[in-house]
Design a protein around this motif. Structure first.
Motif, PDB file in Angstrom:
ATOM      1  N   PRO A   1       0.822  -1.214   0.000  1.00 54.41           N
ATOM      2  CA  PRO A   1       0.000   0.000   0.000  1.00 54.41           C
ATOM      3  C   PRO A   1       0.855   1.263   0.000  1.00 54.41           C
ATOM      4  O   PRO A   1       1.915   1.312   0.637  1.00 54.41           O
ATOM      5  CB  PRO A   1      -0.815  -0.123   1.292  1.00 54.41           C
ATOM      6  CG  PRO A   1      -0.019  -1.032   2.168  1.00 54.41           C
ATOM      7  CD  PRO A   1       0.668  -1.990   1.251  1.00 54.41           C
ATOM      8  N   ALA A   2       0.383   2.270  -0.700  1.00 47.70           N
ATOM      9  CA  ALA A   2       1.116   3.535  -0.782  1.00 47.70           C
ATOM     10  C   ALA A   2       1.289   4.164   0.593  1.00 47.70           C
ATOM     11  O   ALA A   2       2.285   4.848   0.856  1.00 47.70           O
ATOM     12  CB  ALA A   2       0.386   4.495  -1.719  1.00 47.70           C
ATOM     13  N   GLU A   3       0.314   3.931   1.481  1.00 45.34           N
ATOM     14  CA  GLU A   3       0.393   4.499   2.831  1.00 45.34           C
ATOM     15  C   GLU A   3       1.607   3.967   3.586  1.00 45.34           C
ATOM     16  O   GLU A   3       2.249   4.701   4.339  1.00 45.34           O
ATOM     17  CB  GLU A   3      -0.889   4.186   3.608  1.00 45.34           C
ATOM     18  CG  GLU A   3      -2.129   4.894   3.106  1.00 45.34           C
ATOM     19  CD  GLU A   3      -2.699   4.290   1.835  1.00 45.34           C
ATOM     20  OE1 GLU A   3      -3.547   4.935   1.195  1.00 45.34           O
ATOM     21  OE2 GLU A   3      -2.288   3.154   1.463  1.00 45.34           O
ATOM     22  N   LEU A   4       1.917   2.697   3.387  1.00 46.54           N
ATOM     23  CA  LEU A   4       3.088   2.110   4.032  1.00 46.54           C
ATOM     24  C   LEU A   4       4.367   2.728   3.474  1.00 46.54           C
ATOM     25  O   LEU A   4       5.279   3.085   4.232  1.00 46.54           O
ATOM     26  CB  LEU A   4       3.099   0.595   3.819  1.00 46.54           C
ATOM     27  CG  LEU A   4       4.364  -0.141   4.282  1.00 46.54           C
ATOM     28  CD1 LEU A   4       4.545   0.003   5.788  1.00 46.54           C
ATOM     29  CD2 LEU A   4       4.306  -1.610   3.889  1.00 46.54           C
ATOM     30  N   VAL A   5       4.440   2.860   2.161  1.00 45.49           N
ATOM     31  CA  VAL A   5       5.622   3.451   1.527  1.00 45.49           C
ATOM     32  C   VAL A   5       5.806   4.890   2.002  1.00 45.49           C
ATOM     33  O   VAL A   5       6.924   5.322   2.307  1.00 45.49           O
ATOM     34  CB  VAL A   5       5.494   3.397  -0.006  1.00 45.49           C
ATOM     35  CG1 VAL A   5       6.709   4.051  -0.664  1.00 45.49           C
ATOM     36  CG2 VAL A   5       5.348   1.955  -0.480  1.00 45.49           C
ATOM     37  N   PHE A   6       4.710   5.622   2.088  1.00 50.06           N
ATOM     38  CA  PHE A   6       4.777   7.016   2.534  1.00 50.06           C
ATOM     39  C   PHE A   6       5.282   7.102   3.972  1.00 50.06           C
ATOM     40  O   PHE A   6       6.142   7.928   4.296  1.00 50.06           O
ATOM     41  CB  PHE A   6       3.396   7.660   2.420  1.00 50.06           C
ATOM     42  CG  PHE A   6       3.362   9.105   2.826  1.00 50.06           C
ATOM     43  CD1 PHE A   6       3.906  10.083   2.003  1.00 50.06           C
ATOM     44  CD2 PHE A   6       2.792   9.494   4.031  1.00 50.06           C
ATOM     45  CE1 PHE A   6       3.887  11.426   2.375  1.00 50.06           C
ATOM     46  CE2 PHE A   6       2.770  10.828   4.408  1.00 50.06           C
ATOM     47  CZ  PHE A   6       3.316  11.796   3.580  1.00 50.06           C
ATOM     48  N   PHE A   7       4.763   6.248   4.830  1.00 44.33           N
ATOM     49  CA  PHE A   7       5.189   6.228   6.235  1.00 44.33           C
ATOM     50  C   PHE A   7       6.690   5.954   6.345  1.00 44.33           C
ATOM     51  O   PHE A   7       7.415   6.640   7.080  1.00 44.33           O
ATOM     52  CB  PHE A   7       4.397   5.162   6.996  1.00 44.33           C
ATOM     53  CG  PHE A   7       4.962   4.825   8.346  1.00 44.33           C
ATOM     54  CD1 PHE A   7       4.809   5.686   9.419  1.00 44.33           C
ATOM     55  CD2 PHE A   7       5.663   3.638   8.541  1.00 44.33           C
ATOM     56  CE1 PHE A   7       5.349   5.378  10.669  1.00 44.33           C
ATOM     57  CE2 PHE A   7       6.199   3.321   9.782  1.00 44.33           C
ATOM     58  CZ  PHE A   7       6.043   4.199  10.851  1.00 44.33           C
ATOM     59  N   LEU A   8       7.173   4.955   5.613  1.00 43.91           N
ATOM     60  CA  LEU A   8       8.590   4.599   5.683  1.00 43.91           C
ATOM     61  C   LEU A   8       9.475   5.667   5.051  1.00 43.91           C
ATOM     62  O   LEU A   8      10.602   5.899   5.503  1.00 43.91           O
ATOM     63  CB  LEU A   8       8.817   3.250   5.008  1.00 43.91           C
ATOM     64  CG  LEU A   8       8.172   2.056   5.727  1.00 43.91           C
ATOM     65  CD1 LEU A   8       8.267   0.800   4.876  1.00 43.91           C
ATOM     66  CD2 LEU A   8       8.830   1.823   7.084  1.00 43.91           C
ATOM     67  N   LEU A   9       8.960   6.330   4.020  1.00 38.38           N
ATOM     68  CA  LEU A   9       9.711   7.425   3.404  1.00 38.38           C
ATOM     69  C   LEU A   9       9.860   8.584   4.388  1.00 38.38           C
ATOM     70  O   LEU A   9      10.945   9.162   4.524  1.00 38.38           O
ATOM     71  CB  LEU A   9       9.005   7.891   2.133  1.00 38.38           C
ATOM     72  CG  LEU A   9       9.623   9.093   1.407  1.00 38.38           C
ATOM     73  CD1 LEU A   9      11.070   8.805   1.007  1.00 38.38           C
ATOM     74  CD2 LEU A   9       8.790   9.454   0.178  1.00 38.38           C
ATOM     75  N   CYS A  10       8.779   8.905   5.091  1.00 39.48           N
ATOM     76  CA  CYS A  10       8.841   9.965   6.108  1.00 39.48           C
ATOM     77  C   CYS A  10       9.855   9.614   7.192  1.00 39.48           C
ATOM     78  O   CYS A  10      10.645  10.460   7.629  1.00 39.48           O
ATOM     79  CB  CYS A  10       7.466  10.182   6.732  1.00 39.48           C
ATOM     80  SG  CYS A  10       6.246  10.934   5.641  1.00 39.48           S
TER      81      CYS A  10
END
Length: 224
Positions: free
Chosen positions: A141-150
């Motif tokens: 999910p994009a939400e997971l990628v976004f969280f890890l990127l942050c």
């Protein structure tokens, strides 16, 4: 007893939520870092106030600092029980520490290698970063990628500002990798990227984003 662990917090949280919603009865939550043995015994052994079945959820017990109380709790939990008990851990537990939980249903959820290749490629080669981002988004999910990127950008800001000394809770190889990666990002640039991530988060949550999250991530990485 069920034990959920691993670094894929999104999926393990989803499984925990699934088990909780499926349970019909009283749900008791304990903070594994703070609760004492008496609280564990009370939660698992005392009858429910309304005669309901009970589900006890314990979070981050294995992350608790070593000590006699922790040892007593782990010894107690390894004893045979008919109680409905879930242990959730926000990291991967060493298999040797799980050896005593012979009757437990253990589920480990790990992040895919592609997501680390994406994060480690940031600042080095834009085309490579975009490739690994898109590969990751196929199954994650994009939400997971976004969280890890942050989280990665936040760690890079600390590394760029304070060096390895600011990353005291990380393993030496993690510190070295992050410090090396900061050579591709001036501190001022990292702060600007983090500000952009905050803006994206606000836009997504308020419905003001021009694009969906996968497309927004693609545009952001292309601009780095």
């Amino acid at each position: 007893m069920i034990i959920f662990h691993g670094d894929n917090l999104v999926v393990s949280r989803q499984r925990l939520t699934q088990e909780t919603k499926q349970f019909s009865g009283e749900v008791i939550r304990l903070n594994g870092r703070q609760a004492n043995l008496d609280q564990f015994q009370q939660a698992l052994e005392a009858s429910s106030l309304f005669g309901q079945k009970k589900l006890v959820i314990v979070e981050d017990l294995f992350s608790r600092p070593a000590g006699q109380e922790k040892d007593k709790i782990l010894t107690y939990l390894k004893q045979p029980t008919t109680a409905n008990l879930i242990l959730w851990e926000g990291k991967t537990i060493d298999g040797r520490r799980l050896a005593g939980f012979k009757n437990a249903q253990v589920e480990k959820y790990l992040l895919p290698a592609t997501i680390f290749k994406f994060l480690d490629s940031l600042g080095q080669n834009k085309k490579v970063s975009l490739y690994w981002l898109r590969q990751t988004l196929i199954n994650e999910p994009a939400e997971l990628v976004f969280f890890l990127l942050c989280r990665r950008v936040g760690d890079l800001i600390i590394a760029a500002d304070l060096g390895a000394s600011g990353l005291d809770k990380m393993a030496p190889w993690q510190k070295s990798r992050l410090v090396q990666q900061t050579k591709n990002f001036p501190l001022k640039r990292l702060v600007a990227v983090y500000g952009k991530l905050l803006e994206i988060d606000w836009q997504q949550k308020t419905g003001q984003a021009a694009y969906n999250l996968p497309a927004t991530l693609d545009l952001l990485v292309a601009s780095l």
